[in-house]
Design a protein around this motif. Structure first.
Motif, PDB file in Angstrom:
ATOM      1  N   ASP A 118     -13.807   6.808 -14.348  1.00  0.00           N
ATOM      2  CA  ASP A 118     -13.660   8.008 -15.172  1.00  0.00           C
ATOM      3  C   ASP A 118     -13.816   9.304 -14.376  1.00  0.00           C
ATOM      4  OD1 ASP A 118     -16.323   7.650 -14.628  1.00  0.00           O
ATOM      5  OD2 ASP A 118     -17.025   8.065 -16.666  1.00  0.00           O
ATOM      6  N   GLN A 119     -13.998   9.229 -13.067  1.00  0.00           N
ATOM      7  CA  GLN A 119     -14.114  10.444 -12.269  1.00  0.00           C
ATOM      8  C   GLN A 119     -12.731  11.044 -12.016  1.00  0.00           C
ATOM      9  OE1 GLN A 119     -16.753   8.412  -9.251  1.00  0.00           O
ATOM     10  NE2 GLN A 119     -17.889  10.342  -9.388  1.00  0.00           N
ATOM     11  N   TRP A 120     -12.656  12.363 -11.899  1.00  0.00           N
ATOM     12  CA  TRP A 120     -11.369  13.064 -11.871  1.00  0.00           C
ATOM     13  C   TRP A 120     -10.485  12.634 -10.714  1.00  0.00           C
ATOM     14  CZ3 TRP A 120      -9.953  15.926  -7.658  1.00  0.00           C
ATOM     15  CH2 TRP A 120     -10.961  16.335  -6.766  1.00  0.00           C
ATOM     16  N   PHE A 121     -11.083  12.171  -9.620  1.00  0.00           N
ATOM     17  CA  PHE A 121     -10.317  11.795  -8.426  1.00  0.00           C
ATOM     18  C   PHE A 121     -10.071  10.295  -8.329  1.00  0.00           C
ATOM     19  CE2 PHE A 121     -14.844  12.361  -7.527  1.00  0.00           C
ATOM     20  CZ  PHE A 121     -15.196  11.089  -7.122  1.00  0.00           C
ATOM     21  N   ALA A 122     -10.532   9.509  -9.300  1.00  0.00           N
ATOM     22  CA  ALA A 122     -10.458   8.044  -9.207  1.00  0.00           C
ATOM     23  C   ALA A 122      -9.017   7.545  -9.093  1.00  0.00           C
ATOM     24  CB  ALA A 122     -11.140   7.401 -10.401  1.00  0.00           C
ATOM     25  N   GLY A 123      -8.103   8.135  -9.876  1.00  0.00           N
ATOM     26  CA  GLY A 123      -6.704   7.690  -9.835  1.00  0.00           C
ATOM     27  C   GLY A 123      -6.062   7.919  -8.483  1.00  0.00           C
ATOM     28  N   ARG A 159      -0.695  13.517  -3.760  1.00  0.00           N
ATOM     29  CA  ARG A 159       0.245  14.343  -4.525  1.00  0.00           C
ATOM     30  C   ARG A 159       1.421  14.768  -3.644  1.00  0.00           C
ATOM     31  NH1 ARG A 159      -2.904  18.914  -7.014  1.00  0.00           N
ATOM     32  NH2 ARG A 159      -3.752  17.255  -8.317  1.00  0.00           N
ATOM     33  N   SER A 160       1.144  15.108  -2.377  1.00  0.00           N
ATOM     34  CA  SER A 160       2.217  15.549  -1.489  1.00  0.00           C
ATOM     35  C   SER A 160       3.181  14.409  -1.156  1.00  0.00           C
ATOM     36  CB  SER A 160       1.619  16.120  -0.195  1.00  0.00           C
ATOM     37  OG  SER A 160       1.001  15.107   0.574  1.00  0.00           O
ATOM     38  N   LEU A 161       2.748  13.161  -1.319  1.00  0.00           N
ATOM     39  CA  LEU A 161       3.617  12.001  -1.103  1.00  0.00           C
ATOM     40  C   LEU A 161       4.372  11.594  -2.368  1.00  0.00           C
ATOM     41  CD1 LEU A 161       1.341   9.668   1.065  1.00  0.00           C
ATOM     42  CD2 LEU A 161       3.214  11.121   1.855  1.00  0.00           C
ATOM     43  N   GLY A 162       4.114  12.278  -3.483  1.00  0.00           N
ATOM     44  CA  GLY A 162       4.764  11.897  -4.729  1.00  0.00           C
ATOM     45  C   GLY A 162       4.183  10.642  -5.336  1.00  0.00           C
ATOM     46  N   LEU A 163       2.926  10.335  -5.020  1.00  0.00           N
ATOM     47  CA  LEU A 163       2.276   9.137  -5.562  1.00  0.00           C
ATOM     48  C   LEU A 163       1.586   9.490  -6.867  1.00  0.00           C
ATOM     49  CD1 LEU A 163       0.697   7.688  -2.286  1.00  0.00           C
ATOM     50  CD2 LEU A 163       2.854   7.038  -3.379  1.00  0.00           C
ATOM     51  N   VAL A 164       1.854   8.710  -7.885  1.00  0.00           N
ATOM     52  CA  VAL A 164       1.278   8.949  -9.212  1.00  0.00           C
ATOM     53  C   VAL A 164      -0.106   8.309  -9.267  1.00  0.00           C
ATOM     54  CG1 VAL A 164       1.571   8.538 -11.687  1.00  0.00           C
ATOM     55  CG2 VAL A 164       3.566   9.021 -10.244  1.00  0.00           C
ATOM     56  N   PRO A 165      -1.124   9.026  -9.758  1.00  0.00           N
ATOM     57  CA  PRO A 165      -2.466   8.457  -9.833  1.00  0.00           C
ATOM     58  C   PRO A 165      -2.484   7.124 -10.572  1.00  0.00           C
ATOM     59  CG  PRO A 165      -2.518  10.799 -10.343  1.00  0.00           C
ATOM     60  CD  PRO A 165      -1.077  10.414 -10.252  1.00  0.00           C
ATOM     61  N   ASP A 166      -3.227   6.184 -10.012  1.00  0.00           N
ATOM     62  CA  ASP A 166      -3.365   4.861 -10.622  1.00  0.00           C
ATOM     63  C   ASP A 166      -4.568   4.879 -11.550  1.00  0.00           C
ATOM     64  OD1 ASP A 166      -3.444   2.180 -11.248  1.00  0.00           O
ATOM     65  OD2 ASP A 166      -4.431   1.600  -9.379  1.00  0.00           O
ATOM     66  N   LYS A 167      -4.310   4.782 -12.836  1.00  0.00           N
ATOM     67  CA  LYS A 167      -5.379   4.884 -13.833  1.00  0.00           C
ATOM     68  C   LYS A 167      -5.784   3.527 -14.393  1.00  0.00           C
ATOM     69  CE  LYS A 167      -3.794   9.536 -15.045  1.00  0.00           C
ATOM     70  NZ  LYS A 167      -3.287  10.442 -16.116  1.00  0.00           N
ATOM     71  N   SER A 168      -5.499   2.474 -13.630  1.00  0.00           N
ATOM     72  CA  SER A 168      -5.830   1.123 -14.091  1.00  0.00           C
ATOM     73  C   SER A 168      -7.328   0.851 -14.063  1.00  0.00           C
ATOM     74  CB  SER A 168      -5.104   0.087 -13.234  1.00  0.00           C
ATOM     75  OG  SER A 168      -5.577   0.118 -11.897  1.00  0.00           O
ATOM     76  N   GLY A 169      -8.082   1.656 -13.319  1.00  0.00           N
ATOM     77  CA  GLY A 169      -9.528   1.455 -13.254  1.00  0.00           C
ATOM     78  C   GLY A 169      -9.981   0.635 -12.070  1.00  0.00           C
ATOM     79  N   ILE A 191      -4.732   4.824  -5.940  1.00  0.00           N
ATOM     80  CA  ILE A 191      -3.361   4.682  -5.425  1.00  0.00           C
ATOM     81  C   ILE A 191      -3.356   4.804  -3.905  1.00  0.00           C
ATOM     82  CG2 ILE A 191      -2.726   7.137  -5.609  1.00  0.00           C
ATOM     83  CD1 ILE A 191      -0.487   4.078  -6.322  1.00  0.00           C
ATOM     84  N   ALA A 192      -4.303   5.569  -3.334  1.00  0.00           N
ATOM     85  CA  ALA A 192      -4.394   5.682  -1.878  1.00  0.00           C
ATOM     86  C   ALA A 192      -4.789   4.345  -1.258  1.00  0.00           C
ATOM     87  CB  ALA A 192      -5.405   6.759  -1.493  1.00  0.00           C
ATOM     88  N   VAL A 193      -5.659   3.606  -1.934  1.00  0.00           N
ATOM     89  CA  VAL A 193      -6.049   2.277  -1.445  1.00  0.00           C
ATOM     90  C   VAL A 193      -4.854   1.329  -1.504  1.00  0.00           C
ATOM     91  CG1 VAL A 193      -7.491   0.262  -1.912  1.00  0.00           C
ATOM     92  CG2 VAL A 193      -8.475   2.547  -2.027  1.00  0.00           C
ATOM     93  N   LYS A 194      -4.113   1.360  -2.617  1.00  0.00           N
ATOM     94  CA  LYS A 194      -2.959   0.469  -2.771  1.00  0.00           C
ATOM     95  C   LYS A 194      -1.876   0.759  -1.744  1.00  0.00           C
ATOM     96  CE  LYS A 194      -3.528  -0.687  -7.663  1.00  0.00           C
ATOM     97  NZ  LYS A 194      -2.912  -0.690  -9.009  1.00  0.00           N
TER      98      LYS A 194
END
Length: 575
Positions: free
Chosen positions: A454-459, A434-444, A463-466
């Motif tokens: 479906d876990q709250w931190f998955a997105g 969030r501090s980097l301005g990265l939008v959660p990746d909800k692609s699964g 995006i952290a992995v990507k």
């Protein structure tokens, strides 16, 4: 030498010049894609006369280019939408355009057609257009020499002002909106860029070439070629090109455009259209419904980058470096900066996300909000003051209040922050992205066996992995509920800084020297030593009591907030 696009078709075109205008027939092979084109003026055009170019086509869009045959400069360039099989655009030649012949080129790829017209001087009496009878025409003016570019250097930025005559701005009305169409003379701008001194060291000022588009309107469309970005990149890998308008400004790293162009197979001659648009009423209403009426400080502004190739217009997004989206704001006390941030608005999901934002007062006294993100969309600036009931007297109270007011941190439903509560790996990676301005990746597509979509931190994990912030463990787990250690936190933070463009100048020996100040330096694992040294050098961490780094100890919420705040300050992500 004429443009290659023009050369490929010039020999195949037969021009006829009727009294009412200029009309030319099409080769049979192209007739189904592009039929007649008409320049709705007389064959001779005078100063101030509007030139209307229209016709029919089965392509979704056509590119319109007007070339000054005297010096091969492009006087007008635009991507024009075809509606119901017809297209139309108009423009005026710039003041000072030379008299002589001009060529109009319309089409896409090799499906093009050309026409021509004469631009003549207005008659003022007392002789013909070349002067009194019997006089010799004056010699042509000498070819201008581009002087070396001189920057205005402020801190780490060297600003170069692009020549004003390298851009032609034409106001038009489209769908009831006032639009400023700015066409860049790529050759003239590239000649100017070539005079900029080449730089290679990362510690030298970053060159920024500014293209000013003056005038008021609902939208600005600036068109230039991929090759202009590539030319600037040759002068410096750190360079950016900025389109500055009265609606806002967009600063684009040239290497990001070049790498994206290579990724999707674009050539140096591919046109790029940069749009800065005043958000419409529906977008403004959406923003106010999400953020609350009165919380937005500026009207939303939309930034887009589009390329047109082989008849298809595509939006460029998802870059590998941060673009700077600048919006203009009313003057506010500097003390209020801690309660303000830029937000990215996603109208498709009715969501908003906080973005790293810097506030600066320009030389003219204008307060600018520069919003950083690796992509484009709708942006605005909001003011929000957040406080917690259990932070009074805490060493981290100001840091937590600042980051929470900017939406980078959340508290608990009971109004507390719980600064001494330990932090899990899932919680820290969420705060970090969030501090980097990265939008959660909800692609699964998360990639770890212990993280479900479906876990709250998955997105946030995805995006952290990507973004290559986190690798996980050897058994392909992330261990989200495990309490994070100080050495893990520092390593993730260091990965985040590198993702944001940070580069450490520390040698291995210098890193070891920095760690010697801690009595437990031997406990810092080899994989975390570079990150720990960089964090010390940037004054992000300072150690614990008794001169310990305490790499294996867990971190609490107050420590996490402090590290994130200092990281953002080091990256110039917040004031």
């Amino acid at each position: 030498m004429k443009n290659k696009w023009l050369q490929t078709v010039a020999a195949a075109v037969i021009l006829t010049l009727p009294v009412s205008g200029i009309v030319w027939p099409l080769p049979t092979a192209q007739a189904t894609a592009l039929s007649t084109i008409t320049v709705q003026t007389s064959a001779n055009v005078t100063a101030g006369q509007a030139i209307v170019i229209k016709g029919t086509a089965t392509l979704p869009t056509v590119l319109v280019k007007v070339i000054n045959n005297t010096n091969d400069l492009v006087e007008y360039f635009d991507s024009v939408a075809v509606q119901n099989g017809e297209y139309q655009t108009s423009f005026h030649l710039r003041s000072g355009a030379p008299v002589g012949s001009y060529t109009v080129v319309v089409g896409q790829g090799t499906t093009v057609q050309t026409a021509g017209f004469q631009y003549v001087a207005q008659q003022t009496g007392g002789g013909g257009p070349t002067g009194p009878t019997g006089s010799t025409p004056p010699p042509p003016p000498p070819t201008p020499v581009t002087p070396p570019a001189t920057p205005v250097t402020t801190g780490k930025v060297a600003t170069y002002q692009a020549p004003k005559d390298a851009t032609v701005v034409t106001p038009v009305t489209e769908n009831g909106k006032q639009v400023l169409k700015a066409v860049v003379d790529n050759k003239k701008l590239q000649d100017y860029i070539a005079t900029i001194a080449k730089t290679s060291a990362a510690n030298q000022p970053k060159p920024v070439v500014v293209i000013d588009v003056p005038g008021k309107g609902d939208q600005v469309q600036a068109t230039l070629q991929i090759g202009t970005f590539q030319t600037l990149q040759q002068q410096s890998e750190q360079a950016s090109l900025q389109i500055k308008t009265e609606l806002g400004a967009l600063s684009i790293p040239t290497k990001s455009i070049s790498s994206k162009a290579q990724e999707i197979g674009l050539t140096s001659e591919t046109p790029v259209q940069i749009k800065v648009t005043k958000a419409d009423a529906s977008s403004t209403t959406l923003v106010e419904s999400m953020l609350g009426t009165g919380n937005t400080i500026v009207s939303p502004v939309e930034f887009t980058i589009e390329v047109t190739s082989t008849g298809t217009t595509t939006e460029m997004n998802g870059f590998d470096a941060y673009l700077e989206h600048t919006v203009y704001m009313p003057s506010v006390p500097q003390a209020d900066y801690k309660y303000m941030t830029g937000v990215y608005v996603d109208p498709l999901t009715n969501s908003y996300y906080p973005m790293p934002t810097m506030f600066n007062v320009s030389g003219s006294g204008q307060l600018d909000g520069t919003i950083l993100r690796k992509g484009n969309s709708i942006y605005t600036v909001v003011k929000n003051k957040k406080q917690f009931t259990d932070m009074s007297g805490s060493y981290a109270s100001d840091v937590v209040e600042t980051l929470a007011s900017k939406y980078f941190l959340n508290g608990f439903e009971d109004g507390t922050f719980r600064p001494e509560k330990s932090v899990t790996r899932a919680e820290f990676i969420t705060m970090l992205t969030r501090s980097l301005g990265l939008v959660p990746d909800k692609s699964g597509a998360v990639g770890f066996t212990d993280v479900q979509p479906d876990q709250w931190f998955a997105g946030a994990v995805s995006i952290a992995v990507k973004e290559k912030l986190v690798n996980g463990y050897e058994d392909n787990t992330f261990r989200p509920e495990q309490r994070i250690s100080r050495q893990e936190m520092v390593q993730l933070m260091y990965n985040a800084m590198k993702s944001a463009g940070y580069s450490s100048s520390l040698t291995k020996e210098a890193s070891s020297e920095l760690l010697k100040r801690f009595s437990d330096q031997g406990d810092v694992p080899a994989w975390a030593q570079e990150a720990a040294a960089a964090a010390i050098q940037e004054k992000i961490v300072s150690g614990m009591d008794n001169d310990r780094f305490a790499p294996g100890e867990t971190a609490d919420r107050a420590q996490s907030a402090t590290i994130l705040y200092r990281m953002m300050k080091a990256l110039n992500f917040i004031n």
